[in-house]
Write a protein that holds these residues in place. Structure first.
Motif: not given
Length: 270
Positions: A177-182, A187-188, A219-220
């Motif tokens: 799980i990564v936060r790519s934008q605010p 979910f990968l 984060e991503n």
């Protein structure tokens, strides 16, 4: 020697107008002409970055891009996958239940298009890609039996903040799980990220991480910043990105931070 330069797009190579500046274009085309592999690494599908690939001239026989935050590597010129590592619909059941119970939107992507889940609130994710991403509004249990690249919760940043704090343990086990934008939480498949995809691409060319330079801000991007011989965070990057990288640009993404770093680095190195 740096042989491959991998770049995140949003808030890294792209400015706030969603453009690659003339200066960034000039230096990347110059390095590409000199034989460096220029690899765009993004959460987007290939069609959504097609104009930028053409702008940079990344259409030679050995040009690739990393899409869907690492679950797909595409041969640019013919859009054929070098690697595609996806999930089945059943993999998302716990995530769908979580969204149903909390009234969150959910979008699930295969390797060519987007399925906004129509039995949940509709998000603004589709609007971010315009006509470059095919969207088929579908109830979760009617999703086709194909391979999927990732799922996305796209909503207000404050809501994403709360989701991150309250994610069930099971979802953390089910996904990377990564936060790519605010406003975007992705979910990968476990083990999938930009760094792992670049490792595979390096092996394809019989190179090592010491031949890799990466640029990112969020984060991503952490895995690809950590795994590169030269990992470069943007000046506008998150504290985690700056801590993970071994270099930070002097300028931000709105002031040609990528070009400035590349010109300085290759004037004195390699």
């Amino acid at each position: 020697m740096i042989k491959m330069i991998a770049l995140d797009l949003d808030n890294t190579l792209l400015n706030s107008k969603m453009e690659i500046s003339d200066m960034n274009t000039k230096i990347l085309k110059k390095l590409h002409k000199q034989g460096k592999k220029i690899v765009l690494c993004t959460g987007r599908p290939i069609n959504a970055i097609w104009d930028w690939l053409n702008q940079l001239g990344l259409m030679s026989e050995d040009d690739y891009s990393v899409n869907f935050n690492g679950s797909l590597i595409v041969h640019n010129i013919d859009k054929k996958p070098l690697m595609a590592d996806g999930m089945k619909r059943t993999h998302f059941k716990n995530l769908h239940d979580f969204c149903v119970n909390n009234n969150f939107p959910l979008d699930i992507l295969d390797f060519s298009g987007l399925y906004p889940i129509s039995d949940l609130p509709i998000s603004g994710y589709e609007k971010r890609f315009g006509t470059s991403l095919r969207a088929a509004y579908t109830p979760f249990f009617k999703l086709p039996e194909v391979d999927y690249s990732k799922a996305v919760i796209c909503t207000e940043p404050a809501t994403i903040d709360q989701i991150v704090k309250t994610l069930p343990k099971q979802l953390k086990e089910d996904f990377h799980i990564v936060r790519s934008q605010p406003m975007i939480l992705e979910f990968l498949k476990p083990g999938i990220d930009k760094g792992s995809a670049l490792d595979l691409l390096l092996r394809h060319f019989e190179w090592t991480r010491e031949n890799l330079m990466t640029f990112g801000d969020a984060e991503n991007d952490l895995e690809m910043l950590a795994s590169a011989g030269i990992g470069v965070s943007m000046a506008n990057g998150t504290p985690e990105a700056k801590q993970t990288a071994n270099h930070v640009t002097a300028l931000d993404n709105n002031h040609d931070g990528v070009a400035d770093f590349l010109e300085t680095y290759f004037a004195t190195n390699d």
